[in-house]
Write an enzyme that holds these catalytic residues in place. Structure first.
Site, PDB file in Angstrom:
ATOM      1  N   ASP A 179       3.584   5.970  -6.595  1.00 53.49           N
ATOM      2  CA  ASP A 179       2.586   5.669  -7.621  1.00 53.49           C
ATOM      3  C   ASP A 179       1.714   6.868  -7.986  1.00 53.49           C
ATOM      4  O   ASP A 179       1.145   6.919  -9.073  1.00 53.49           O
ATOM      5  CB  ASP A 179       1.709   4.476  -7.221  1.00 53.49           C
ATOM      6  CG  ASP A 179       0.876   4.716  -5.970  1.00 53.49           C
ATOM      7  OD1 ASP A 179       1.107   5.723  -5.263  1.00 53.49           O
ATOM      8  OD2 ASP A 179      -0.014   3.885  -5.693  1.00 53.49           O
ATOM      9  N   HIS A 235      -2.744  -4.317  -6.318  1.00 52.87           N
ATOM     10  CA  HIS A 235      -3.868  -3.428  -6.666  1.00 52.87           C
ATOM     11  C   HIS A 235      -4.164  -3.418  -8.164  1.00 52.87           C
ATOM     12  O   HIS A 235      -4.563  -2.398  -8.725  1.00 52.87           O
ATOM     13  CB  HIS A 235      -3.622  -2.015  -6.153  1.00 52.87           C
ATOM     14  CG  HIS A 235      -4.898  -1.291  -5.822  1.00 52.87           C
ATOM     15  ND1 HIS A 235      -4.939  -0.051  -5.240  1.00 52.87           N
ATOM     16  CD2 HIS A 235      -6.201  -1.639  -6.010  1.00 52.87           C
ATOM     17  CE1 HIS A 235      -6.186   0.342  -5.063  1.00 52.87           C
ATOM     18  NE2 HIS A 235      -6.976  -0.620  -5.531  1.00 52.87           N
ATOM     19  N   ASP A 270       3.586   4.233  -1.915  1.00 53.69           N
ATOM     20  CA  ASP A 270       2.147   4.313  -2.144  1.00 53.69           C
ATOM     21  C   ASP A 270       1.621   5.648  -1.606  1.00 53.69           C
ATOM     22  O   ASP A 270       1.661   5.878  -0.390  1.00 53.69           O
ATOM     23  CB  ASP A 270       1.463   3.133  -1.440  1.00 53.69           C
ATOM     24  CG  ASP A 270       0.028   2.926  -1.874  1.00 53.69           C
ATOM     25  OD1 ASP A 270      -0.432   3.644  -2.783  1.00 53.69           O
ATOM     26  OD2 ASP A 270      -0.645   2.047  -1.307  1.00 53.69           O
ATOM     27  N   CYS A 289      -4.078   5.089  -7.778  1.00 53.21           N
ATOM     28  CA  CYS A 289      -3.260   3.872  -7.724  1.00 53.21           C
ATOM     29  C   CYS A 289      -3.374   2.946  -8.924  1.00 53.21           C
ATOM     30  O   CYS A 289      -2.380   2.689  -9.609  1.00 53.21           O
ATOM     31  CB  CYS A 289      -3.604   3.086  -6.457  1.00 53.21           C
ATOM     32  SG  CYS A 289      -3.416   4.004  -4.926  1.00 53.21           S
TER      33      CYS A 289
END
Length: 529
Positions: free
Chosen positions: A297, A148, A49, A89
Site C-alpha cells: 500500500d 483502514h 502493509d 495507508c
C-alpha cells in the site's frame, strides 16, 4: 517414382507433427489466444502493509528468505516502476479500490491524515469500488484483512463504513483500523490496547484487543474457504495482509526463524501465507484460471529501528513523497498469459488495477472508464487480440503522469522520466537520524508526524529529478536548463487540479464516541465470548 513416394512418406507425418506441436505451444502458452476460448479470470489480489521496495529477496534484500512472493516472481512478471497511489495507508487504499486519486473522494480536511478509531469519515457510498463493479459482471467478491477505510459514522456500533457496504459478498476477519504500536501485549495492558486494537468478523467485533498472532491463520482459512465455495464460478478475493505494519508479531511457526530478525519473521509469515493460497488454487485446479496480483500500500516504515523496513535504492519511506515512500514491489502471475520470470519497467500505479480488472471481467467490452485515473495494464491486456484490435498495443505510450498528494495538497508529479517536487516532507526516519534514537511515538505523535503540516518544505523553484538516471533523487537538476520540462509539468498539474471537484471532506476531527467497544465499559472480548 519410388523416391517421390519416400519423400511424401516422410514429409506428411513430419508436417502433421510440426502442426500439432505448433498448436500445442500456442494454445498452452496463450490459453486465451482467440475469442471463443476466452474466459474472464478469477482475481486474487494480495496487498501488503508498509512493505518496502527493498524488503524482498526478489527485489534485492541480501538476507530476507525466499517465499511466496518469490514464487510469484518466478512464475510471473516483476515490475520495477510500480507506484502506490499515496505515501500512507488510508489515501492509498481508497485510491486502490476506486481507481481514483483520493482527493476525488474527499480524503482531505483538518482531521488526521489517516483514519483512527474515532474518525467519522470513510469512502463515500456513491463511489464505485472494484468489488462493486465486478459484482455487476457476475463475480462473487470477498475480502479479509486490513481495511483502514472507515468504521463508524454516527455511533460506535453503526459500522457505516465497513467493507460489507462496498461490494463484498463475503467479509471475514477484518481490521477496520490497523495494528498499531499500542497493540503489543509485551508493553501494554489489555485495557490500554483495547481502543486501538480490535478485529471484526464481518460487521461484528470478534476480538478486542486483537491477538495479532492469530489473525493471519484466520484470514487464510477464510480465504481458502471462499475460493473453494466459489471455484465453479468467477471470484474476486481481496486478501489484505496486516504485515509488515507495526506492531511486529509472528506466530510460533515463524518466530526466531529469519536471519533478519523480527521484521523478517513478520514478512515470512505473510509470504508463507501467500504460498498457502497458491497451493490451494493449485489443489482446486484454478491456477491457470486465476490472475494473482501482489503489491504494497505504500513504502516502508523505516523508523522502527532496528526492525524497520527497507526502501531499497530509494530515498525516504512511508509518509514522504520521495520515491521510497511510493515505489513498491509489484508482481503479476497468470500462467498462459504472463510469461514466467519476466520483468517490466513500465510505470504502473496500483490505481491501474481497477480498469484492468474491469476490462478482463467484461471481455474487453466495457469502455466506460473515464471517471478513473488508472490506466489498463498493457502487460496483461495486450496478450489478447480483442484488446489489441484498436491498435492500443502498437502505439507508443505517451509519457505517464502521476500526481502525488498529501491529503489535498499536491506535493509531487511524475512525468515520463522526470519527477517534480513542489513540496517535500520530513519523514519520521529523518527524525531518527537527527536524534540518534528510535522513534517510539504515541498515536497522537504519529498523527502529528504524518500530518501534511509538520516538517513540510515548499520549494521555490521546485526540485526536479530524472528518476530513471537518479532514482535516489540525490542530484536535483538545474531548473534553468530544464525549464521546458518544468513548464510542461506545471501545465499538467494545473489541468489536473482543475479536474478535482469539491466533495465532502472525510478527514474530519475525531469523535471519541465512535470508538468501537464490544462490551462497555471494559471493551474487552475474545472470540469465545
Amino acid at each position: 517414382m519410388q523416391l517421390t513416394k519416400k519423400i511424401f512418406a516422410v514429409f506428411i507425418p513430419v508436417t502433421i507433427l510440426a502442426l500439432i506441436v505448433a498448436f500445442v505451444l500456442v494454445s498452452t502458452h496463450h490459453k486465451y489466444w482467440n475469442h471463443s476460448s476466452y474466459e474472464p479470470p478469477n482475481i486474487l489480489f494480495l496487498l501488503a502493509d508498509d512493505l518496502g521496495y527493498g524488503d524482498l529477496q526478489s527485489y534485492g534484500h541480501p538476507l530476507q528468505e525466499a517465499g511466496g512472493v518469490e514464487r510469484l516472481v518466478d512464475e510471473g512478471m516483476r515490475f520495477t516502476q510500480w507506484y502506490a497511489p499515496a505515501m500512507i495507508c488510508t489515501p492509498s487504499r481508497v485510491s486502490t479500490l476506486t481507481g481514483r486519486y483520493s482527493v476525488r473522494s474527499g480524503f482531505l480536511g483538518d482531521g488526521p491524515p489517516v483514519f483512527i478509531p474515532s474518525s467519522p469519515g470513510g469512502i463515500p457510498r456513491n463511489d464505485s469500488t472494484i468489488a462493486e463493479t465486478l459484482q455487476k459482471s457476475g463475480y462473487k467478491t470477498g475480502m479479509v484483512g486490513k481495511w483502514h477505510l472507515g468504521t463508524n459514522k454516527f455511533n460506535n456500533t453503526d459500522g457505516f463504513f465497513l467493507p460489507r457496504h462496498y461490494g463484498f459478498d463475503y467479509v471475514g476477519t477484518n481490521m477496520p483500523f490497523t495494528n498499531m504500536e499500542t497493540c503489543n501485549p509485551n508493553v501494554y495492558t489489555a485495557e490500554e490496547m483495547g481502543p486501538d486494537c480490535f478485529a471484526y468478523n464481518d460487521a461484528t467485533i470478534a476480538q478486542q484487543p486483537v491477538d495479532l498472532t492469530t489473525v493471519t491463520d484466520k484470514m487464510l482459512t477464510e480465504a481458502k474457504d471462499f475460493m473453494t465455495k466459489n471455484r465453479n464460478g468467477k471470484f474476486f478475493l481481496f486478501v489484505s495482509f496486516i504485515q509488515t505494519h507495526v506492531a511486529l508479531f509472528c506466530g510460533e511457526r515463524h518466530c526466531g526463524k529469519s536471519r533478519r530478525g523480527l521484521y523478517g519473521d513478520n514478512l515470512n509469515e505473510m509470504s508463507d501465507g501467500i504460498s498457502n493460497l497458491l497451493d490451494h488454487l493449485e489443489s482446486l485446479g484454478l491456477t491457470k484460471k486465476t490472475l494473482v496480483v501482489f503489491t504494497s500500500d505504500n513504502g516502508p516504515k523505516m523508523d522502527n529501528c532496528p526492525h524497520g523496513g527497507d526502501g531499497g535504492p530509494f530515498r525516504g519511506g512511508k509518509g514522504a513523497t520521495w520515491e521510497g515512500g511510493l515505489r513498491v514491489p509489484g508482481v503479476i502471475r497468470w500462467p498462459g498469459v504472463i510469461d514466467p520470470g519476466t520483468v517490466s519497467t513500465s510505470v504502473i500505479s496500483t490505481m491501474d488495477l481497477y480498469p484492468t480488472f474491469v476490462k478482463l471481467a467484461t471481455g474487453f467490452k466495457n469502455q466506460v472508464l473515464s471517471e478513473v485515473d488508472g490506466e489498463p495494464i498493457k502487460e496483461i491486456l495486450c496478450n489478447f487480440p480483442e484488446y489489441k484490435k484498436d491498435d492500443k498495443c502498437t502505439r507508443s505510450d505517451p509519457e505517464r503522469n502521476l500526481f502525488f498528494y498529501c491529503t489535498g495538497d499536491l506535493f509531487a508529479v511524475r512525468h515520463g522520466d522526470y519527477k517534480l517536487h513542489y513540496k517535500t516532507k520530513q519523514s519520521p526516519m529523518d527524525r531518527v537520524v537527527d536524534d540518534r534514537h528510535c522513534f517510539k511515538p504515541t498515536t497522537e505523535e504519529l498523527i502529528r508526524v504524518y500530518s501534511c503540516v509538520e516538517g513540510v518544505t515548499t520549494h521555490e523553484p521546485p526540485l526536479l529529478y530524472n528518476v530513471v538516471e537518479d532514482p535516489r533523487e540525490s542530484m536535483p537538476l538545474n531548473i534553468s536548463s530544464y525549464q521546458k520540462v518544468v513548464d510542461i509539468i506545471d501545465k499538467l498539474a494545473k489541468q489536473h487540479k482543475m479536474s478535482i471537484e469539491n466533495v465532502p471532506e472525510q478527514f474530519l476531527p475525531p469523535n471519541l464516541d465512535l470508538i468501537p467497544c464490544c462490551n462497555p465499559p471494559k471493551c474487552i472480548c475474545t472470540d469465545a465470548n
